[in-house]
Design an enzyme around this catalytic site. Structure first.
Site, PDB file in Angstrom:
ATOM      1  N   GLU A  24       0.838  -1.198   0.000  1.00 37.20           N
ATOM      2  CA  GLU A  24       0.000   0.000   0.000  1.00 37.20           C
ATOM      3  C   GLU A  24       0.872   1.247   0.000  1.00 37.20           C
ATOM      4  O   GLU A  24       2.090   1.175   0.216  1.00 37.20           O
ATOM      5  CB  GLU A  24      -0.924  -0.003   1.210  1.00 37.20           C
ATOM      6  CG  GLU A  24      -0.194   0.090   2.536  1.00 37.20           C
ATOM      7  CD  GLU A  24      -1.129   0.367   3.700  1.00 37.20           C
ATOM      8  OE1 GLU A  24      -1.517   1.543   3.826  1.00 37.20           O
ATOM      9  OE2 GLU A  24      -1.442  -0.557   4.459  1.00 37.20           O
ATOM     10  N   LYS A 158      -5.347  -3.347  13.661  1.00 41.04           N
ATOM     11  CA  LYS A 158      -4.745  -2.323  14.511  1.00 41.04           C
ATOM     12  C   LYS A 158      -5.294  -2.426  15.929  1.00 41.04           C
ATOM     13  O   LYS A 158      -6.504  -2.562  16.142  1.00 41.04           O
ATOM     14  CB  LYS A 158      -5.005  -0.940  13.923  1.00 41.04           C
ATOM     15  CG  LYS A 158      -4.319  -0.716  12.578  1.00 41.04           C
ATOM     16  CD  LYS A 158      -4.564   0.681  12.057  1.00 41.04           C
ATOM     17  CE  LYS A 158      -3.817   0.932  10.748  1.00 41.04           C
ATOM     18  NZ  LYS A 158      -4.401   0.202   9.601  1.00 41.04           N
TER      19      LYS A 158
END
Length: 304
Positions: A24, A158
């Site tokens: 990414e 996360k």
């Protein structure tokens, strides 16, 4: 089909059938300041090359979808300001209007699939935010994993998220969640989350075979490979959890909402850990890049 601009390195890999790993670009534009962002991006790409695969960093530049960036393009993107953060909802609009944007997990999966790349290495995926029962704040990454057939290597979701709810949504969406070398779902900066992993595998070959079996069965979507952070780099859960709670309280007090929540929390945690959270983040991304390369190599040995 949309036109894709391939870097010379990626174009050669596609022609020769060499293993490719997508990366990414939000980690470059939204993750850290210049020049640390471009230095980290190059380190991640170098890890993939050293492991015998080819990196393909993905971004939209002036309305063109780029799969693989030259050194000059990587440097220019790292220095750019006001770069859009692209997910499924705005990827096509950015391309159509000639914009420049960095791809999140969801957008990178879409672009990787368009380019025929089966493996994507990142830091951590998005998921269900804490308090989502009232805010309905759920990352598009989860729906993308249920839709797009790409194997995503991450250190779990996360840790600032609601991890139990994130796992519940992934299960509901039929996404395989595979912990590597342990039975517990990792929690980004920490190897342990207190949550059992739905699946566990020990080798890149097993993970690659699982991806091929899903394809052979006609099952939609990809799989999440939850790769624990290396022990030497982890921040134990009992250390980081109170810091996360304090960051969440600070965000609530400041009225931070929507897309601004994650960067606010990460900045707060960076300050509270005196930069240790960023060091751990870099270590886990490098670790995921290495595993992503091994999975990509294993896939080249299996029937398509």
């Amino acid at each position: 089909m949309i036109d894709i601009t391939y870097s010379d390195e990626v174009a050669r890999a596609r022609e020769s059938g060499a293993p490719l790993v997508a990366l990414e670009s939000t980690i470059i534009t939204h993750g850290m300041p210049f020049p640390q962002n471009v230095e980290t991006a190059r380190r991640v790409e170098a890890e993939i090359r050293a492991a015998g695969a080819v990196p393909a960093t993905i971004a939209v530049i002036a309305g063109r979808l780029h799969v693989g960036l030259s050194d000059e393009e990587l440097d220019r993107l790292a220095r750019a300001r006001d770069v859009a953060k692209l997910s499924r909802a705005d990827l096509s609009a950015c391309i159509a209007t000639g914009g420049t944007g960095a791809t999140t997990v969801a957008a990178t999966m879409i672009a990787a699939h368009l380019a025929g790349i089966e493996v994507f290495a990142t830091g951590g995926i998005g998921g269900v935010h804490r308090g989502a029962e009232t805010s309905f704040d759920i990352s598009a990454d989860l729906a993308e994993l249920a839709t797009t057939p790409v194997t995503v290597v991450a250190a779990g979701a996360k840790a600032i998220l609601d991890l139990p709810k994130t796992l519940e949504v992934l299960e509901t969406q039929g996404v395989p969640v595979i912990a590597v070398g342990q039975d517990e779902f990792p929690a980004f900066w920490s190897r342990e989350s207190g949550l059992a992993a739905p699946l566990s595998m020990d080798t890149a070959e097993q993970i690659a075979r699982a991806a091929r079996t899903r394809r052979a069965m006609g099952l939609s979507g990809g799989q999440l490979v939850a790769n624990p952070i290396p022990e030497a780099a982890e921040i134990p859960r009992d250390v980081v959890d109170p810091i996360i709670r304090a960051a969440l309280e600070a965000a609530e007090a400041a009225g931070v909402r929507g897309k601004d929540v994650t960067p606010f929390l990460l900045d707060h945690i960076f300050t509270a850990t005196e930069g240790r959270s960023l060091e751990s983040n870099i270590a886990l991304v490098l670790n995921n890049a290495r595993l992503g390369a091994e999975i990509a190599k294993a896939l080249t040995t299996l029937p398509a």
